[in-house]
Design an enzyme around this catalytic site. Structure first.
Site, PDB file in Angstrom:
ATOM      1  N   SER A  69     -54.680  65.782  71.388  1.00  7.85           N
ATOM      2  CA  SER A  69     -53.869  66.941  71.764  1.00  7.85           C
ATOM      3  C   SER A  69     -53.078  67.415  70.546  1.00  7.85           C
ATOM      4  O   SER A  69     -52.795  66.635  69.630  1.00  7.85           O
ATOM      5  CB  SER A  69     -52.852  66.566  72.850  1.00  7.85           C
ATOM      6  OG  SER A  69     -53.494  66.114  74.001  1.00  7.85           O
ATOM      7  N   THR A  70     -52.705  68.685  70.563  1.00  7.33           N
ATOM      8  CA  THR A  70     -51.855  69.228  69.502  1.00  7.33           C
ATOM      9  C   THR A  70     -50.405  68.901  69.840  1.00  7.33           C
ATOM     10  O   THR A  70     -49.927  69.250  70.924  1.00  7.33           O
ATOM     11  CB  THR A  70     -52.050  70.752  69.403  1.00  7.33           C
ATOM     12  OG1 THR A  70     -53.429  70.998  69.176  1.00  7.33           O
ATOM     13  CG2 THR A  70     -51.219  71.354  68.297  1.00  7.33           C
TER      14      THR A  70
ATOM     15  N   GLU B  48     -62.780  77.809  70.977  1.00  5.89           N
ATOM     16  CA  GLU B  48     -63.566  78.016  72.187  1.00  5.89           C
ATOM     17  C   GLU B  48     -64.634  79.072  71.930  1.00  5.89           C
ATOM     18  O   GLU B  48     -64.430  80.006  71.158  1.00  5.89           O
ATOM     19  CB  GLU B  48     -62.652  78.393  73.350  1.00  5.89           C
ATOM     20  CG  GLU B  48     -61.819  77.202  73.772  1.00  5.89           C
ATOM     21  CD  GLU B  48     -60.861  77.508  74.905  1.00  5.89           C
ATOM     22  OE1 GLU B  48     -61.166  78.359  75.748  1.00  5.89           O
ATOM     23  OE2 GLU B  48     -59.785  76.881  74.928  1.00  5.89           O
TER      24      GLU B  48
ATOM     25  N   LYS C  41     -52.003  70.542  61.849  1.00  4.05           N
ATOM     26  CA  LYS C  41     -52.623  71.228  62.992  1.00  4.05           C
ATOM     27  C   LYS C  41     -51.796  72.456  63.379  1.00  4.05           C
ATOM     28  O   LYS C  41     -52.329  73.552  63.570  1.00  4.05           O
ATOM     29  CB  LYS C  41     -52.752  70.254  64.168  1.00  4.05           C
ATOM     30  CG  LYS C  41     -53.221  70.873  65.456  1.00  4.05           C
ATOM     31  CD  LYS C  41     -54.624  71.469  65.365  1.00  4.05           C
ATOM     32  CE  LYS C  41     -54.889  72.410  66.512  1.00  4.05           C
ATOM     33  NZ  LYS C  41     -56.183  73.046  66.484  1.00  4.05           N
TER      34      LYS C  41
ATOM     35  N   LEU D 219     -53.917  80.976  61.003  1.00  2.00           N
ATOM     36  CA  LEU D 219     -54.979  81.802  61.594  1.00  2.00           C
ATOM     37  C   LEU D 219     -54.365  82.961  62.381  1.00  2.00           C
ATOM     38  O   LEU D 219     -54.784  84.112  62.245  1.00  2.00           O
ATOM     39  CB  LEU D 219     -55.870  80.942  62.500  1.00  2.00           C
ATOM     40  CG  LEU D 219     -56.747  79.909  61.778  1.00  2.00           C
ATOM     41  CD1 LEU D 219     -57.384  78.948  62.774  1.00  2.00           C
ATOM     42  CD2 LEU D 219     -57.835  80.611  60.956  1.00  2.00           C
TER      43      LEU D 219
ATOM     44  N   CYS E 206     -53.528  78.290  72.734  1.00  2.00           N
ATOM     45  CA  CYS E 206     -52.904  77.526  71.643  1.00  2.00           C
ATOM     46  C   CYS E 206     -52.116  78.311  70.601  1.00  2.00           C
ATOM     47  O   CYS E 206     -51.057  77.848  70.191  1.00  2.00           O
ATOM     48  CB  CYS E 206     -53.960  76.684  70.955  1.00  2.00           C
ATOM     49  SG  CYS E 206     -54.593  75.430  72.078  1.00  2.00           S
TER      50      CYS E 206
HETATM   51  P1  NAD Z   1     -56.956  71.550  79.361  1.00  3.00           P
HETATM   52  O1  NAD Z   1     -55.848  72.003  80.200  1.00  3.00           O
HETATM   53  O2  NAD Z   1     -58.267  72.272  79.400  1.00  3.00           O
HETATM   54  O3  NAD Z   1     -57.254  70.003  79.664  1.00  3.00           O
HETATM   55  C1  NAD Z   1     -56.269  69.026  79.762  1.00  3.00           C
HETATM   56  C2  NAD Z   1     -56.631  68.092  80.893  1.00  3.00           C
HETATM   57  O4  NAD Z   1     -55.727  66.980  80.894  1.00  3.00           O
HETATM   58  C3  NAD Z   1     -56.526  68.727  82.281  1.00  3.00           C
HETATM   59  O5  NAD Z   1     -57.787  68.668  82.919  1.00  3.00           O
HETATM   60  C4  NAD Z   1     -55.475  67.865  83.017  1.00  3.00           C
HETATM   61  O6  NAD Z   1     -55.785  67.679  84.380  1.00  3.00           O
HETATM   62  C5  NAD Z   1     -55.551  66.579  82.248  1.00  3.00           C
HETATM   63  N1  NAD Z   1     -54.346  65.749  82.352  1.00  3.00           N
HETATM   64  C6  NAD Z   1     -53.055  66.101  82.136  1.00  3.00           C
HETATM   65  N2  NAD Z   1     -52.245  65.054  82.280  1.00  3.00           N
HETATM   66  C7  NAD Z   1     -53.027  63.997  82.594  1.00  3.00           C
HETATM   67  C8  NAD Z   1     -52.752  62.633  82.839  1.00  3.00           C
HETATM   68  N3  NAD Z   1     -51.505  62.145  82.765  1.00  3.00           N
HETATM   69  N4  NAD Z   1     -53.783  61.831  83.143  1.00  3.00           N
HETATM   70  C9  NAD Z   1     -55.044  62.314  83.198  1.00  3.00           C
HETATM   71  N5  NAD Z   1     -55.359  63.594  82.957  1.00  3.00           N
HETATM   72  C10 NAD Z   1     -54.361  64.442  82.647  1.00  3.00           C
HETATM   73  O7  NAD Z   1     -56.414  71.542  77.866  1.00  3.00           O
HETATM   74  P2  NAD Z   1     -57.266  71.699  76.518  1.00  3.00           P
HETATM   75  O8  NAD Z   1     -57.529  73.139  76.251  1.00  3.00           O
HETATM   76  O9  NAD Z   1     -58.410  70.752  76.548  1.00  3.00           O
HETATM   77  O10 NAD Z   1     -56.202  71.235  75.434  1.00  3.00           O
HETATM   78  C11 NAD Z   1     -55.822  69.887  75.319  1.00  3.00           C
HETATM   79  C12 NAD Z   1     -55.048  69.704  74.031  1.00  3.00           C
HETATM   80  O11 NAD Z   1     -55.898  70.020  72.920  1.00  3.00           O
HETATM   81  C13 NAD Z   1     -53.830  70.617  73.887  1.00  3.00           C
HETATM   82  O12 NAD Z   1     -52.823  69.913  73.217  1.00  3.00           O
HETATM   83  C14 NAD Z   1     -54.336  71.750  73.017  1.00  3.00           C
HETATM   84  O13 NAD Z   1     -53.294  72.328  72.264  1.00  3.00           O
HETATM   85  C15 NAD Z   1     -55.288  71.037  72.101  1.00  3.00           C
HETATM   86  N6  NAD Z   1     -56.377  71.874  71.562  1.00  3.00           N
HETATM   87  C16 NAD Z   1     -57.009  72.774  72.371  1.00  3.00           C
HETATM   88  C17 NAD Z   1     -58.064  73.526  71.866  1.00  3.00           C
HETATM   89  C18 NAD Z   1     -58.787  74.532  72.710  1.00  3.00           C
HETATM   90  O14 NAD Z   1     -59.584  75.284  72.173  1.00  3.00           O
HETATM   91  N7  NAD Z   1     -58.567  74.595  74.011  1.00  3.00           N
HETATM   92  C19 NAD Z   1     -58.496  73.327  70.547  1.00  3.00           C
HETATM   93  C20 NAD Z   1     -57.826  72.383  69.772  1.00  3.00           C
HETATM   94  C21 NAD Z   1     -56.767  71.660  70.281  1.00  3.00           C
HETATM   95  C1  UGA Z   2     -58.018  78.557  67.780  1.00  4.62           C
HETATM   96  C2  UGA Z   2     -58.408  78.084  66.387  1.00  4.62           C
HETATM   97  O1  UGA Z   2     -59.370  78.998  65.835  1.00  4.62           O
HETATM   98  C3  UGA Z   2     -59.005  76.686  66.431  1.00  4.62           C
HETATM   99  O2  UGA Z   2     -59.261  76.224  65.113  1.00  4.62           O
HETATM  100  C4  UGA Z   2     -58.003  75.750  67.117  1.00  4.62           C
HETATM  101  O3  UGA Z   2     -58.561  74.452  67.226  1.00  4.62           O
HETATM  102  C5  UGA Z   2     -57.686  76.291  68.504  1.00  4.62           C
HETATM  103  O4  UGA Z   2     -57.133  77.626  68.377  1.00  4.62           O
HETATM  104  C6  UGA Z   2     -56.633  75.485  69.220  1.00  4.62           C
HETATM  105  O5  UGA Z   2     -55.870  74.769  68.629  1.00  4.62           O
HETATM  106  O6  UGA Z   2     -56.656  75.666  70.444  1.00  4.62           O
HETATM  107  P1  UGA Z   2     -59.313  79.564  69.859  1.00  4.62           P
HETATM  108  O7  UGA Z   2     -57.951  79.950  70.310  1.00  4.62           O
HETATM  109  O8  UGA Z   2     -60.183  78.846  70.801  1.00  4.62           O
HETATM  110  O9  UGA Z   2     -59.214  78.657  68.550  1.00  4.62           O
HETATM  111  O10 UGA Z   2     -60.112  80.871  69.398  1.00  4.62           O
HETATM  112  P2  UGA Z   2     -59.996  81.814  68.098  1.00  4.62           P
HETATM  113  O11 UGA Z   2     -61.353  82.136  67.655  1.00  4.62           O
HETATM  114  O12 UGA Z   2     -59.096  81.271  67.079  1.00  4.62           O
HETATM  115  O13 UGA Z   2     -59.363  83.139  68.708  1.00  4.62           O
HETATM  116  C7  UGA Z   2     -58.016  83.169  69.142  1.00  4.62           C
HETATM  117  C8  UGA Z   2     -57.641  84.595  69.503  1.00  4.62           C
HETATM  118  O14 UGA Z   2     -57.545  85.402  68.341  1.00  4.62           O
HETATM  119  C9  UGA Z   2     -58.660  85.285  70.411  1.00  4.62           C
HETATM  120  O15 UGA Z   2     -58.001  86.049  71.374  1.00  4.62           O
HETATM  121  C10 UGA Z   2     -59.432  86.175  69.458  1.00  4.62           C
HETATM  122  O16 UGA Z   2     -60.014  87.274  70.087  1.00  4.62           O
HETATM  123  C11 UGA Z   2     -58.324  86.573  68.502  1.00  4.62           C
HETATM  124  N1  UGA Z   2     -58.832  86.982  67.174  1.00  4.62           N
HETATM  125  C12 UGA Z   2     -59.460  86.090  66.378  1.00  4.62           C
HETATM  126  C13 UGA Z   2     -58.619  88.282  66.751  1.00  4.62           C
HETATM  127  O17 UGA Z   2     -58.031  89.104  67.464  1.00  4.62           O
HETATM  128  N2  UGA Z   2     -59.069  88.643  65.505  1.00  4.62           N
HETATM  129  C14 UGA Z   2     -59.716  87.756  64.683  1.00  4.62           C
HETATM  130  O18 UGA Z   2     -60.079  88.153  63.554  1.00  4.62           O
HETATM  131  C15 UGA Z   2     -59.913  86.450  65.141  1.00  4.62           C
END
Ligand code: NAD
Ligand code: UGA
Length: 493
Positions: A151-152, A185, A240, A247, A296
């Site tokens: 997690s972040t 994503e 992170k 970005l 995020c």
């Molecule tokens: P998410 O909400 O999709 O998933 C988190 C899951 O954790 C949920 O399904 C929830 O039910 C579960 N959970 C929470 N508390 C719990 C517990 N105590 N026991 C068991 N399960 C539990 O979140 P996510 O998008 O996967 O993000 C998770 C972390 O990763 C965050 O810190 C986010 O900032 C970081 N992150 C997300 C992305 C992304 O693209 N979504 C990318 C990089 C980092």
């Molecule tokens: C972002 C980072 O790119 C990942 O490296 C990081 O791991 C993640 O956040 C996280 O910590 O959750 P994500 O949010 O999934 O990833 O998608 P991005 O591609 O970064 O896009 C984020 C938002 O910015 C979107 O709404 C996208 O449409 C917008 N965006 C992106 C713009 O409007 N212009 C751009 O040039 C790029």
């Protein structure tokens, strides 16, 4: 013993395609089966066939869905890999205690949203889910574990985790690593298979270095060693937050420029190209848009701002906060432009919203700009018709309900359930969404939108037919030639 392990870890590089020869870690668990936990463990399982991975979650429905072909997370290419490893060395289970007990390494991939209550409300990361996991690990563990922060998290969270687990009195040795995830994503599988870098932060001293190498040796199955960065814990946690802030800052910078373009007659795509071709700047993340969304960027920058204020670094906090302010401005500016161009009122007018996801190729709509634009238009009594290829109607209504209580409303505005119920229709067919509409708004850059029959769409709409392209994906001139009144971000129209 340690020296040998460390030496092995340092010099160890696997031949391409070979599995890891260090056999210390056999069982890995991941708490949190969301957008990060699910895809990350799937790729780990595919690349480390000799290791057993168990993904658990407190939400049993999510776990059940991971055990079907209707995965809770839509990511291109993900289902193919899940099918190959699920039931072999990848398991999705609701039994959290057992997964903790059996694992030598536990990833924490739980959500860390912005706090919505109490101290730090609206700014700090809510760490209650992480803390719950740490307590559960402390209670259940009977053997040594490496806890990996996926997690972040705010800087120095590892210290709190270590505090909680080390005080459990069961003589278990815990080590804590920070291994933030950089996947985006929509491209998660590719990002996981070919990461720009893998970052592992560990505690000072030999035990920390040993834990780093345990995790690095797993990544070594597919990531070249020069892409695996080993750092101090705090550097990893801060990197992170900083990466996301950088970005998002690029997007906000171009969105700020888009406003200048509209005022002056410059074209934001041309400016972005000219700026991005400087190799010191680079071309990526310079696409002006209706604003960035996702779970995020905003949360992590707010977290960074909170951290800066905590350390008394107000100027630094103000600097990063501006990235969010420009993003809010951009979303509002877009909604305001729609209302103004439609003769200063959208009351009772059918407006089609094409796209709801915060970006293409995902079913995720957390913090999507679409929900802010929709809420502003609903305030003006628009009749909204939404189409998105992946986001469910249920999810769209939940997002709008969140807007009911949104505290960022300017002035006395708010949204009511009646406005949502009466003002929003969700369609499964895009042509139905636009039929008879005064305006079509492109809010997500889904590829399919560029392939639509825009002549047919124009014919079916009220005249004058307005097209607001919040992602600049449609050919503006061609759309004008069809007869649309076209407005794109950062173009003077
Ligand atoms: P998410 O909400 O999709 O998933 C988190 C899951 O954790 C949920 O399904 C929830 O039910 C579960 N959970 C929470 N508390 C719990 C517990 N105590 N026991 C068991 N399960 C539990 O979140 P996510 O998008 O996967 O993000 C998770 C972390 O990763 C965050 O810190 C986010 O900032 C970081 N992150 C997300 C992305 C992304 O693209 N979504 C990318 C990089 C980092
Ligand atoms: C972002 C980072 O790119 C990942 O490296 C990081 O791991 C993640 O956040 C996280 O910590 O959750 P994500 O949010 O999934 O990833 O998608 P991005 O591609 O970064 O896009 C984020 C938002 O910015 C979107 O709404 C996208 O449409 C917008 N965006 C992106 C713009 O409007 N212009 C751009 O040039 C790029």
């Amino acid at each position: 013993m340690y020296a040998v392990l460390l030496e092995k870890g340092r010099s160890f590089t696997n031949p391409p395609g070979k599995t890891n020869m260090r056999k210390t870690i056999q069982n890995i668990s991941c708490i949190g089966a969301g957008y990060v936990g699910g895809p990350t463990m799937t790729v780990f399982a595919a690349k480390c066939p000799d290791v057993r991975f168990v993904v658990v979650d407190s939400n049993p429905e999510k776990i059940a869905a991971w055990n079907t072909d209707n995965l809770p997370v839509f990511e291109p290419g993900l289902l193919d890999i899940v099918r190959k490893v699920r039931g072999k060395n990848l398991f999705f289970s609701p039994d959290i205690d057992r997964a903790i007990d059996e694992a030598e390494m536990i990833f924490l991939s739980v959500n860390t949203p912005t706090k919505s209550y109490g101290l730090g409300k609206g700014m700090a990361a809510d760490l209650k889910y992480v803390e719950r996991c740490a307590r559960q690990i402390a209670e259940v563990s009977r053997t040594d574990k490496i806890i990996v922060e996926k997690s972040t998290l705010p800087v120095r969270t590892a210290e709190s985790i270590r505090d909680i687990v080390s005080d459990c009195g069961n003589r278990v040795r815990f080590r804590v690593l920070s291994n933030p995830e950089f996947l985006a994503e929509g491209t998660a599988v590719r990002d996981l298979l070919e990461p720009d870098r893998v970052l592992i932060g560990g505690e000072d001293g030999p035990e920390g270095a040993e834990a780093i190498e345990e995790l690095a040796s797993l990544y070594a199955n597919w990531v070249p060693d020069e892409r695996i960065i080993r750092t101090k814990l705090w550097s990893s946690e801060l990197s992170k937050l900083t990466a996301n802030a950088f970005l998002a800052q690029r997007v906000s910078s171009m969105n700020a420029v888009s406003a200048i373009c509209e005022a002056t007659g410059a074209d934001v795509d041309e400016v972005a190209k000219a700026v991005g071709m400087d190799s010191r700047v680079g071309p990526k993340f310079l696409k002006a848009s209706v604003g960035f969304g996702g779970s995020c960027f905003q949360k992590d920058i707010l977290n960074l701002v909170y951290l800066c204020r905590h350390y008394g670094l107000d100027e630094v906090a103000d600097y990063w906060e501006q990235v969010i302010r420009i993003n809010d401005y951009q979303k509002r500016r877009f909604a305001k432009m729609v209302i103004e161009k439609l003769f200063n009122t959208v009351a009772g007018k059918k407006i089609a919203l094409l796209g709801w996801a915060f970006k293409k190729d995902t079913n995720d709509s957390r913090e999507t700009p679409a929900m802010y634009v929709a809420a502003e238009l609903l305030q003006d009594q628009a009749d909204l018709h939404v189409y998105d290829p992946r986001v469910s109607e249920e999810r769209i209504c939940e997002d709008l309900r969140f807007m009911e209580t949104w505290e960022g409303w300017q002035g006395s505005k708010s949204l009511t359930e009646a406005q949502i119920q009466g003002g929003v229709t969700v369609h499964k067919d895009p042509y139905e969404a636009v039929d008879g509409a005064h305006a079509a708004l492109v809010l997500t850059e889904w590829d399919e939108f560029t392939g639509y029959d825009w002549q047919r769409i124009h014919k079916s709409m009220r005249k004058p037919a307005f097209l607001f392209d919040g992602r600049n994906i449609l050919p503006g001139r061609a759309m004008s030639e069809i007869g649309f009144r076209v407005y794109q971000v950062g173009k003077s129209g």
